[in-house]
Design an enzyme around this catalytic site. Structure first.
Site, mmCIF file in Angstrom:
data_model
loop_
_atom_site.group_PDB
_atom_site.id
_atom_site.type_symbol
_atom_site.label_atom_id
_atom_site.label_comp_id
_atom_site.label_asym_id
_atom_site.label_seq_id
_atom_site.Cartn_x
_atom_site.Cartn_y
_atom_site.Cartn_z
ATOM 1 N N HIS A 10 2.648 4.908 -5.672
ATOM 2 C CA HIS A 10 3.770 4.315 -4.834
ATOM 3 C C HIS A 10 4.754 4.218 -6.001
ATOM 4 C CE1 HIS A 10 1.210 2.531 -1.863
ATOM 5 N NE2 HIS A 10 0.108 2.890 -2.915
ATOM 6 N N TYR A 39 -0.470 -3.967 -5.492
ATOM 7 C CA TYR A 39 -0.653 -2.899 -6.457
ATOM 8 C C TYR A 39 -1.762 -3.441 -7.614
ATOM 9 C CZ TYR A 39 3.527 -1.195 -4.324
ATOM 10 O OH TYR A 39 4.622 -0.930 -3.309
ATOM 11 N N HIS A 115 1.759 8.019 -1.534
ATOM 12 C CA HIS A 115 1.160 7.146 -0.343
ATOM 13 C C HIS A 115 1.761 8.045 0.815
ATOM 14 C CE1 HIS A 115 3.164 3.045 1.671
ATOM 15 N NE2 HIS A 115 2.038 3.593 2.299
ATOM 16 N N LYS A 122 6.137 7.344 5.444
ATOM 17 C CA LYS A 122 6.772 6.933 4.088
ATOM 18 C C LYS A 122 7.370 8.048 3.143
ATOM 19 C CE LYS A 122 5.006 2.524 5.058
ATOM 20 N NZ LYS A 122 5.811 1.547 5.166
ATOM 21 N N CYS A 124 7.802 7.337 -0.187
ATOM 22 C CA CYS A 124 6.963 6.964 -1.017
ATOM 23 C C CYS A 124 5.813 8.048 -1.659
ATOM 24 C CB CYS A 124 6.409 5.310 -0.940
ATOM 25 S SG CYS A 124 5.422 4.894 -2.293
HETATM 26 ZN ZN LIG Z 1 4.034 3.212 -1.037
#
Ligand SMILES: [Zn+2]
Length: 138
Positions: A10, A39, A115, A122, A124
């Site tokens: 991420h 995380y 991700h 997303k 990310c």
């Molecule tokens: Zn993410």
């Protein structure tokens, strides 16, 4: 220890100059009503690796995929204009490679993905984590 099948990469989605330490993220995630940082690791711009949620605990970073995964987040992911961008510094790239290599050794059957690979809505982490990490194992 949990069974780990995925190492999910991420970004913290902050602009250059904006801080996102594990402590900051812990505060942001608590504000969302979570039990703390979602995380397991945060990699700062200077390459420092900070611990987030203990590995033994299920994280909160990727819907439907938390139970059997580890979440690794790098500080950054937005450019000056606030657009998603791969902003990793050389220090971050080095630290992430070391961390991910160590995790792959400990969990040899886990795949390394971004991700975005699990949720195409997303952006990310703003780079191809499969190509960079999963396909280039030591
Ligand atoms: Zn993410």
């Amino acid at each position: 220890m949990r069974t780990i099948t995925l190492i999910i990469i991420h970004c913290s989605a902050v602009r250059p100059g904006q801080q996102s330490s594990a402590q900051d993220i812990d505060r942001w995630h608590k504000a969302r009503g979570w039990k703390g940082i979602g995380y397991h690791y945060v990699v700062r711009r200077d390459g420092t690796v900070e611990s987030g949620r203990p590995l033994e605990q299920v994280g909160s970073h990727c819907r439907y995929h938390n139970r059997h995964s580890i979440g690794v987040c790098y500080e950054g992911g937005l450019n000056e204009a606030g657009q998603f961008a791969d902003t990793r510094t050389p220090e971050q790239k080095r630290a992430m490679r070391l961390l991910i290599t160590a995790l792959c050794k400990r969990f040899p059957r886990a795949l390394v993905v971004g991700h975005h690979d699990l949720n195409h809505m997303k952006a990310c982490p703003c780079f191809d984590a499969v190509k960079e990490y999963d396909q280039q194992r030591p």
